[in-house]
Design an enzyme around this catalytic site. Structure first.
Site, mmCIF file in Angstrom:
data_model
loop_
_atom_site.group_PDB
_atom_site.id
_atom_site.type_symbol
_atom_site.label_atom_id
_atom_site.label_comp_id
_atom_site.label_asym_id
_atom_site.label_seq_id
_atom_site.Cartn_x
_atom_site.Cartn_y
_atom_site.Cartn_z
ATOM 1 N N THR A 217 53.354 33.177 93.163
ATOM 2 C CA THR A 217 54.793 33.316 92.955
ATOM 3 C C THR A 217 55.510 33.471 94.294
ATOM 4 O O THR A 217 54.970 34.061 95.239
ATOM 5 C CB THR A 217 55.105 34.529 92.053
ATOM 6 N N SER B 183 57.244 44.124 92.299
ATOM 7 C CA SER B 183 56.870 44.757 91.021
ATOM 8 C C SER B 183 55.348 44.824 90.970
ATOM 9 O O SER B 183 54.651 44.172 91.757
ATOM 10 C CB SER B 183 57.373 43.933 89.826
ATOM 11 N N TYR C 58 53.592 43.490 88.765
ATOM 12 C CA TYR C 58 53.161 42.106 88.481
ATOM 13 C C TYR C 58 53.075 41.287 89.766
ATOM 14 O O TYR C 58 52.060 40.646 90.048
ATOM 15 C CB TYR C 58 54.129 41.424 87.494
ATOM 16 N N HIS C 59 54.174 41.311 90.559
ATOM 17 C CA HIS C 59 54.175 40.500 91.782
ATOM 18 C C HIS C 59 53.038 40.953 92.706
ATOM 19 O O HIS C 59 52.412 40.136 93.394
ATOM 20 C CB HIS C 59 55.536 40.585 92.486
ATOM 21 N N LYS D 269 49.731 39.296 92.081
ATOM 22 C CA LYS D 269 49.610 37.945 92.641
ATOM 23 C C LYS D 269 49.179 38.007 94.107
ATOM 24 O O LYS D 269 48.457 37.138 94.586
ATOM 25 C CB LYS D 269 50.950 37.215 92.544
ATOM 26 N N ARG E 288 67.944 32.816 80.415
ATOM 27 C CA ARG E 288 68.629 33.922 79.718
ATOM 28 C C ARG E 288 70.144 33.714 79.711
ATOM 29 O O ARG E 288 70.791 33.867 78.678
ATOM 30 C CB ARG E 288 68.299 35.250 80.416
ATOM 31 N N ARG F 109 66.215 47.241 88.275
ATOM 32 C CA ARG F 109 65.122 47.005 89.219
ATOM 33 C C ARG F 109 65.438 47.620 90.578
ATOM 34 O O ARG F 109 66.606 47.860 90.896
ATOM 35 C CB ARG F 109 64.902 45.496 89.419
ATOM 36 N N GLU G 288 65.551 46.364 94.077
ATOM 37 C CA GLU G 288 65.534 45.101 94.832
ATOM 38 C C GLU G 288 66.811 45.024 95.659
ATOM 39 O O GLU G 288 67.803 45.682 95.341
ATOM 40 C CB GLU G 288 65.454 43.898 93.871
HETATM 41 P P1 NAD Z 1 53.121 32.516 79.764
HETATM 42 O O1 NAD Z 1 52.960 33.971 79.487
HETATM 43 O O2 NAD Z 1 54.039 31.727 78.906
HETATM 44 O O3 NAD Z 1 51.683 31.810 79.710
HETATM 45 C C1 NAD Z 1 50.522 32.418 80.175
HETATM 46 C C2 NAD Z 1 49.386 32.095 79.205
HETATM 47 O O4 NAD Z 1 48.179 32.700 79.686
HETATM 48 C C3 NAD Z 1 49.640 32.656 77.807
HETATM 49 O O5 NAD Z 1 49.476 31.628 76.837
HETATM 50 C C4 NAD Z 1 48.611 33.764 77.648
HETATM 51 O O6 NAD Z 1 48.157 33.890 76.311
HETATM 52 C C5 NAD Z 1 47.515 33.337 78.599
HETATM 53 N N1 NAD Z 1 46.738 34.453 79.177
HETATM 54 C C6 NAD Z 1 47.197 35.545 79.836
HETATM 55 N N2 NAD Z 1 46.177 36.311 80.241
HETATM 56 C C7 NAD Z 1 45.028 35.677 79.867
HETATM 57 C C8 NAD Z 1 43.651 35.957 80.024
HETATM 58 N N3 NAD Z 1 43.225 37.057 80.636
HETATM 59 N N4 NAD Z 1 42.744 35.077 79.543
HETATM 60 C C9 NAD Z 1 43.157 33.952 78.900
HETATM 61 N N5 NAD Z 1 44.450 33.639 78.703
HETATM 62 C C10 NAD Z 1 45.379 34.500 79.188
HETATM 63 O O7 NAD Z 1 53.515 32.392 81.291
HETATM 64 P P2 NAD Z 1 54.108 31.122 82.080
HETATM 65 O O8 NAD Z 1 55.559 31.310 82.219
HETATM 66 O O9 NAD Z 1 53.580 29.881 81.502
HETATM 67 O O10 NAD Z 1 53.464 31.356 83.521
HETATM 68 C C11 NAD Z 1 52.236 30.747 83.853
HETATM 69 C C12 NAD Z 1 51.842 31.128 85.263
HETATM 70 O O11 NAD Z 1 52.838 30.703 86.181
HETATM 71 C C13 NAD Z 1 51.685 32.634 85.465
HETATM 72 O O12 NAD Z 1 50.566 32.873 86.274
HETATM 73 C C14 NAD Z 1 52.951 33.031 86.161
HETATM 74 O O13 NAD Z 1 52.748 34.154 86.972
HETATM 75 C C15 NAD Z 1 53.281 31.790 86.980
HETATM 76 N N6 NAD Z 1 54.722 31.657 87.227
HETATM 77 C C16 NAD Z 1 55.603 31.556 86.181
HETATM 78 C C17 NAD Z 1 56.972 31.422 86.446
HETATM 79 C C18 NAD Z 1 58.000 31.343 85.352
HETATM 80 O O14 NAD Z 1 59.205 31.374 85.668
HETATM 81 N N7 NAD Z 1 57.608 31.210 84.086
HETATM 82 C C19 NAD Z 1 57.404 31.389 87.778
HETATM 83 C C20 NAD Z 1 56.480 31.496 88.814
HETATM 84 C C21 NAD Z 1 55.137 31.635 88.524
HETATM 85 N N1 USQ Z 2 68.242 39.058 86.779
HETATM 86 C C1 USQ Z 2 69.556 39.328 86.449
HETATM 87 N N2 USQ Z 2 69.893 39.313 85.132
HETATM 88 C C2 USQ Z 2 69.004 39.041 84.142
HETATM 89 C C3 USQ Z 2 67.673 38.764 84.484
HETATM 90 C C4 USQ Z 2 67.328 38.788 85.821
HETATM 91 O O1 USQ Z 2 70.391 39.565 87.320
HETATM 92 O O2 USQ Z 2 69.399 39.055 82.969
HETATM 93 C C5 USQ Z 2 67.834 39.022 88.197
HETATM 94 C C6 USQ Z 2 66.698 39.955 88.558
HETATM 95 O O3 USQ Z 2 67.158 41.254 88.854
HETATM 96 C C7 USQ Z 2 66.077 39.227 89.744
HETATM 97 C C8 USQ Z 2 66.335 37.752 89.450
HETATM 98 O O4 USQ Z 2 67.361 37.726 88.465
HETATM 99 O O5 USQ Z 2 66.750 39.569 90.910
HETATM 100 C C9 USQ Z 2 65.126 37.015 88.913
HETATM 101 O O6 USQ Z 2 64.639 37.701 87.760
HETATM 102 P P1 USQ Z 2 63.765 36.924 86.656
HETATM 103 O O7 USQ Z 2 63.492 37.877 85.542
HETATM 104 O O8 USQ Z 2 64.376 35.615 86.332
HETATM 105 O O9 USQ Z 2 62.446 36.570 87.500
HETATM 106 P P2 USQ Z 2 61.243 37.476 88.022
HETATM 107 O O10 USQ Z 2 61.239 38.821 87.435
HETATM 108 O O11 USQ Z 2 61.222 37.377 89.512
HETATM 109 O O12 USQ Z 2 59.991 36.724 87.425
HETATM 110 C C10 USQ Z 2 59.980 35.320 87.079
HETATM 111 C C11 USQ Z 2 58.716 35.078 86.272
HETATM 112 C C12 USQ Z 2 57.501 35.395 87.136
HETATM 113 C C13 USQ Z 2 57.569 34.589 88.427
HETATM 114 C C14 USQ Z 2 58.893 34.833 89.161
HETATM 115 C C15 USQ Z 2 59.079 33.875 90.325
HETATM 116 O O13 USQ Z 2 58.714 35.881 85.095
HETATM 117 O O14 USQ Z 2 56.315 35.075 86.416
HETATM 118 O O15 USQ Z 2 56.505 34.955 89.264
HETATM 119 O O16 USQ Z 2 59.986 34.544 88.256
HETATM 120 S S1 USQ Z 2 59.894 34.650 91.683
HETATM 121 O O17 USQ Z 2 61.152 35.213 91.220
HETATM 122 O O18 USQ Z 2 60.059 33.644 92.685
HETATM 123 O O19 USQ Z 2 59.001 35.724 92.108
#
Ligand code: NAD
Ligand code: USQ
Length: 382
Positions: free
Chosen positions: A144, A179, A181-182, A185, A241, A326, A328
């Site tokens: 990420t 976070s 989560y981050h 990664k 959203r 958050r 941030e």
């Molecule tokens: P998602 O939650 O929709 O999909 C993830 C899938 O992985 C789910 O279907 C879940 O059931 C499966 N999963 C989770 N843990 C598992 C495990 N231990 N074993 C097997 N399956 C498992 O998420 P997404 O939005 O598709 O994101 C996919 C990847 O991309 C993630 O690694 C996320 O961090 C990364 N990513 C997503 C975004 C975004 O905006 N959606 C942005 C940047 C990075």
């Molecule tokens: N935010 C708002 N209002 C909202 C939702 C979010 O102002 O209703 C703000 C947050 O505070 C943040 C930014 O928008 O500053 C992004 O938030 P987000 O929820 O869209 O994204 P984030 O939490 O960073 O996570 C998402 C994915 C994650 C991925 C990440 C990429 O859920 O899996 O890793 O985006 S990045 O942001 O580049 O780290």
């Protein structure tokens, strides 16, 4: 190529599986289906009605004659993963399968521990599995952009040239994740880098920005193939959203000042980036990092864009600044490099009024499925 897609039932994984299958690759999906359970835990849902994984792959087969093999299981269970790797012998392992919500990871201690153990142990198992069973397989790992945080200098793609006491080296770019989560990664990236150096594995870490949209050419072929779309404050991401909030008549929820700037990418480009990384694999021993986003926007920019499109559609969307749940920076410098994927052939689909309008139209169709109680943030970083 034979491509394993872990997380292939998820938001990014499902359209990627279809796209690569359509391109003629042999695609195998691994998923524990845990994302569907998190919806139950949070009393939330995908805005779009999603079919079961079985229904999805059957319909894909009916429509195209192509087979998507599935393994239902958890990457943190090594015995399960070994069997999949032995039976599949993949050329590429695309790893999406993690808990990806920052707010979910910040709910409490249990959710932080779960997120880090699910993500870090799952990835460690993948690394050991590849070493043991498929050492030539190319690992494509979803990282990420949030690993870098928001430093006051330009963000490079994974590495930074540093001069110190008259000596120079190219070192991993400093990480300041925002976070639990981050952070998971960042831990993954270190483990993968070590495995490449120590065992000669090959890996590409795709530091992806926030993904928006939901449709790709393949997911639009049939209602059963539709992608999930998250709108709740835990899993919904900011641009999707805002569009959904506009459609359901909710205020657009900016957290704090709204100067938070991030990299963004359309889901259509996500699937193409995975293809690009697949057909241009890293060399044995290499740990490559690509920044996978196409444009940068502040949260306020996005709210204004959505408001304008909504107005044209006859919707009066109100922008509201909420206290930021958050921790941030809300005003900061942000400039990140993203040339590596473009150099390999990515032609970005950029955000414009038409793209926003198309998502808004889809969202409008399903807006009655949204539960209002899930829209406002309830998880605090403090
Ligand atoms: P998602 O939650 O929709 O999909 C993830 C899938 O992985 C789910 O279907 C879940 O059931 C499966 N999963 C989770 N843990 C598992 C495990 N231990 N074993 C097997 N399956 C498992 O998420 P997404 O939005 O598709 O994101 C996919 C990847 O991309 C993630 O690694 C996320 O961090 C990364 N990513 C997503 C975004 C975004 O905006 N959606 C942005 C940047 C990075
Ligand atoms: N935010 C708002 N209002 C909202 C939702 C979010 O102002 O209703 C703000 C947050 O505070 C943040 C930014 O928008 O500053 C992004 O938030 P987000 O929820 O869209 O994204 P984030 O939490 O960073 O996570 C998402 C994915 C994650 C991925 C990440 C990429 O859920 O899996 O890793 O985006 S990045 O942001 O580049 O780290």
């Amino acid at each position: 190529m034979k491509i394993l897609i872990a997380g292939g039932d998820g938001f990014c994984g499902w359209p990627t599986a279809l796209y690569l299958s359509q391109k003629g690759h042999e695609v195998v999906i691994i998923d524990s289906l845990i994302r569907r359970q998190w919806d139950n835990e949070l009393h939330s849902n995908s805005l779009t009605p999603i079919s079961s994984l079985n229904e999805r792959v059957s319909r894909w087969h009916e429509l195209t004659g192509r087979t998507l093999k599935t393994y239902i299981g958890d990457l943190t269970h090594y015995d399960f993963l070994r069997i999949v790797l032995e039976e599949t012998q993949p050329d590429t392992f695309v790893h999406f399968a993690e808990q990806r919500s920052a707010p979910y990871s910040m709910i409490d201690r249990e959710h932080a521990v779960f997120t880090q153990s699910n993500n870090v142990i799952g990835t460690l198992n993948v690394l050991y599995g590849l070493k043991e069973i498929a050492p030539d397989c190319h690992l494509i790992k979803l990282g990420t952009m949030g690993e870098y945080g928001t430093p006051n200098i330009d963000i490079e793609e994974g590495y930074l040239t540093i001069r110190h006491n008259n000596r120079e080296d190219i070192l991993p770019y400093p990480k300041q994740p925002g976070s639990m989560y981050h952070l998971s990664k960042v831990h993954d990236s270190h483990n993968i880098m070590f495995a490449c150096q120590a065992w000669g594995l090959r890996a590409t870490d795709l530091n992806q920005g926030v993904v928006y949209g939901l449709h790709t050419g393949e997911t639009m072929m049939d209602p059963v193939l539709i992608n999930r779309l998250d709108y709740d404050a835990v899993f919904g991401t900011v641009l999707n959203r805002f569009l959904i909030q506009a459609a359901i008549g909710h205020d657009l929820t900016i957290y704090g000042a709204g100067g938070q700037t991030r990299g963004f990418i359309n889901i259509i480009d996500t699937v193409r980036c995975i293809e690009i990384a697949t057909i241009n694999p890293a060399h044995p021993g290499d740990f490559r990092v690509f920044n996978q986003f196409t444009e940068e926007f502040s949260v306020l920019d996005l709210a204004e864009k959505v408001k304008n499109v909504a107005t044209e559609e006859g919707i009066n969307a109100v922008i509201r600044h909420l206290p930021n749940p958050r921790t941030e920076k809300e005003e900061h410098y942000y400039r990140a490099n993203n040339t590596k994927l473009r150099d390999l052939g990515l032609e970005p689909h950029l955000l414009n009024q038409q793209v926003l309008r198309a998502i808004l139209h889809t969202v409008n169709r399903y807006k009655d499925r949204a539960h209002l109680r899930n829209v406002l943030p309830a998880v605090s970083w403090k």
